[in-house]
Design a protein around this motif. Sequence first.
Motif, short mmCIF file in Angstrom:
data_model
loop_
_atom_site.label_atom_id
_atom_site.label_comp_id
_atom_site.label_asym_id
_atom_site.label_seq_id
_atom_site.Cartn_x
_atom_site.Cartn_y
_atom_site.Cartn_z
N GLY A 120 0.80 -1.22 0.00
CA GLY A 120 0.00 0.00 0.00
C GLY A 120 0.83 1.27 0.00
O GLY A 120 0.27 2.37 0.01
N ALA A 121 2.16 1.14 0.02
CA ALA A 121 3.02 2.34 0.02
C ALA A 121 4.01 2.30 -1.15
O ALA A 121 5.15 2.73 -1.04
N ASP A 122 3.54 1.76 -2.29
CA ASP A 122 4.43 1.65 -3.46
C ASP A 122 4.91 3.01 -3.96
O ASP A 122 5.97 3.10 -4.60
N HIS A 123 4.14 4.06 -3.65
CA HIS A 123 4.54 5.39 -4.13
C HIS A 123 5.86 5.85 -3.51
O HIS A 123 6.52 6.77 -4.04
N LEU A 124 6.26 5.23 -2.42
CA LEU A 124 7.54 5.62 -1.81
C LEU A 124 8.73 5.29 -2.71
O LEU A 124 9.80 5.91 -2.58
N MET A 125 8.55 4.32 -3.61
CA MET A 125 9.68 3.87 -4.42
C MET A 125 10.17 4.95 -5.37
O MET A 125 11.33 4.93 -5.79
N GLU A 126 9.34 5.92 -5.70
CA GLU A 126 9.77 6.97 -6.62
C GLU A 126 10.83 7.88 -6.02
O GLU A 126 11.50 8.63 -6.73
N HIS A 127 11.00 7.78 -4.69
CA HIS A 127 12.03 8.60 -4.04
C HIS A 127 13.40 7.92 -4.04
O HIS A 127 14.41 8.59 -3.77
N PHE A 128 13.44 6.62 -4.30
CA PHE A 128 14.70 5.89 -4.23
C PHE A 128 15.38 5.88 -5.61
O PHE A 128 15.38 4.88 -6.33
N THR A 129 15.93 7.02 -5.96
CA THR A 129 16.63 7.20 -7.24
C THR A 129 17.96 7.90 -6.98
O THR A 129 18.11 8.63 -5.98
N PRO A 130 18.92 7.70 -7.86
CA PRO A 130 20.19 8.41 -7.70
C PRO A 130 20.02 9.92 -7.67
O PRO A 130 20.71 10.62 -6.92
N SER A 131 19.06 10.41 -8.45
CA SER A 131 18.87 11.86 -8.47
C SER A 131 18.31 12.38 -7.13
O SER A 131 18.44 13.57 -6.83
N ALA A 132 17.70 11.49 -6.36
CA ALA A 132 17.18 11.89 -5.06
C ALA A 132 18.20 11.65 -3.95
O ALA A 132 17.91 11.87 -2.78
N GLY A 133 19.39 11.17 -4.34
CA GLY A 133 20.45 11.01 -3.35
C GLY A 133 20.76 9.58 -2.99
O GLY A 133 21.60 9.33 -2.11
N LEU A 134 20.13 8.60 -3.64
CA LEU A 134 20.39 7.21 -3.32
C LEU A 134 21.73 6.78 -3.91
O LEU A 134 21.92 6.77 -5.12
N ARG A 135 22.67 6.41 -3.06
CA ARG A 135 23.97 5.93 -3.51
C ARG A 135 24.70 5.28 -2.33
O ARG A 135 24.29 5.44 -1.19
N TYR A 136 25.77 4.54 -2.64
CA TYR A 136 26.60 3.98 -1.58
C TYR A 136 28.06 4.19 -1.92
O TYR A 136 28.45 4.27 -3.08
N ASP A 137 28.88 4.28 -0.89
CA ASP A 137 30.30 4.55 -1.05
C ASP A 137 31.02 3.90 0.14
O ASP A 137 30.86 4.34 1.28
N GLY A 138 31.79 2.84 -0.14
CA GLY A 138 32.49 2.15 0.93
C GLY A 138 31.50 1.52 1.90
O GLY A 138 30.64 0.71 1.52
N SER A 139 31.61 1.87 3.14
CA SER A 139 30.71 1.30 4.15
C SER A 139 29.47 2.15 4.38
O SER A 139 28.68 1.87 5.28
N THR A 140 29.31 3.20 3.59
CA THR A 140 28.22 4.15 3.83
C THR A 140 27.17 4.06 2.74
O THR A 140 27.49 4.02 1.54
#
Length: 523
Positions: A120-140
């Motif tokens: 019921g909260a599928d709309h949250l997935m539109e926020h998980f994009t690289p342009s929204a800041g989703l990324r990883y670097d090393g242990s972070t």
Amino acid sequence: MDWLSPENVVAALTAALGLLATLGAIWYERRVPRRKRIGYRVQMDTAIGDNVRTGGANARLGLFDETPEMSDATLVLLRVENDGSQSISDADYTGRALHGLTAVFTDRTVRGLAVTAQVGADHLMEHFTPSAGLRYDGSTLHIPRVPLNRGQHYKLLVLLTGGSVGSEVIVSGGLQAGEVQPNRSTTPDDKPPLFSRPAKVLTALLTASVVTLATMILLTDEDRTPIECAKGELTVVGSTAFRPVVAEMKEKYEDDCPGASVTVAAHGSTAGIRELDAEGARSAKAEKKSPPLIALSDGPKSDGFPRLAEHRVAVSAYALVLNDSIPLKNLSLTDVRRLYRGEIRNWKQLGGPDRDVVLVSRGSSSGTRDTLQRRLLNGDFEIKASSNDCVRKDDAEAPVIRCELDSTEQVLDAVGRTPGALGYSELRAASSPKGLHRLSLDGQEPSTDNLADTGYPYREIEYAYTYGQPPADSLASSFLAYARGSGQDVIRTHGHLPCATPEGLRACAELPDEPNSRTRRAG
């Protein structure tokens, strides 16, 4: 002072605590800003490779086995949720960077990520994009500014290498008027706790106070003096049939009421009535007050004692008892009257064995005998006594042997050991002696279970008489009040129906006095 008793103090403190808790909750609701909170918890941390410290043995197939980097890989499932009291918008994140939260996997390197949202909260997935800041670097791992309503959550499945299973995972970030902290819920996918720590503490304190108060009341009730208590000396005379009830009531009253002394001297209803009237006249003349004396009577007194005040106590049942040598189980009232007129001399006249009738009776002062004459014999007297020992006929002209004894116990003993003997007693007393059995009357079985409604004829009201109305603060008044209150259990235990109960009140009011008063004894 009485109002400073321990239970009253605990009750007052409990009430004060409840009032303060209510006022504190209202104040907090109005004055303290509600906090926004993001909670997080690790729901899974498991080894994929076989070269992981504390990961334990495992077996792998496919990608996990074919990729060399997987030899020290681990999987972590991280749940992030809004477990505060307000919704969180993307503008509530206060960091200057594009992302909103940062997850650090100590001593491990992030290799991959998968994100899922709750149903019921599928709309949250539109926020998980690289342009929204989703990324990883090393242990972070950098997590976007995801808006969350109360109770909403998302999960991050993170592939890691290096380090060991159980290495610390820290999520941080800034929230306007809020905080990010580990979630203390202990089971996966549980809802956040319903009560905060202060609420739990307050609930525990209130519960402990209530339990303490209830315990104190229960413990002190056993020792609490009844409100009917009075001090002094009192003598109870009269009915021998009701003597076991009064004897037990005396013991309980004296235990509950220190300073009270009650003497039970039962020698028959008539004797008790006469003693009360005589003692009352002397006391009224010398001391101008009612004597400390109560007379119990099986049935009402005669009209010759106008100064005696009536108090109805209980309805009692009585029974005819027959020696076991005679197998009869029921008698008609007509046959009972013929027996006590001396018209039936041998039990074979009623279908029994060839054995002479022996009548074992009480003396003229007995209320049980008076009840027999009024309730069963239509007001007629029994034939005159003809024997002193219930064995030999002293009067040769008497139709049957008839003897008189002083107490119920003596009657039951004589009937039990004398073949052909018929007697009567209070019903409860007749339930255990050997050598005899109780008789039904006109098909009505004697029973204490239905005293309020039965048509069983051999029953009577038990009266307590005082000389006028004793003072309200006297031991006589107190003992009578005790009989109508706490003493009801004693009355019931002995097989009588208390007049103070609703059913007893009706039975005591509806049980008529016999119109023929010529046999009504002088007491």
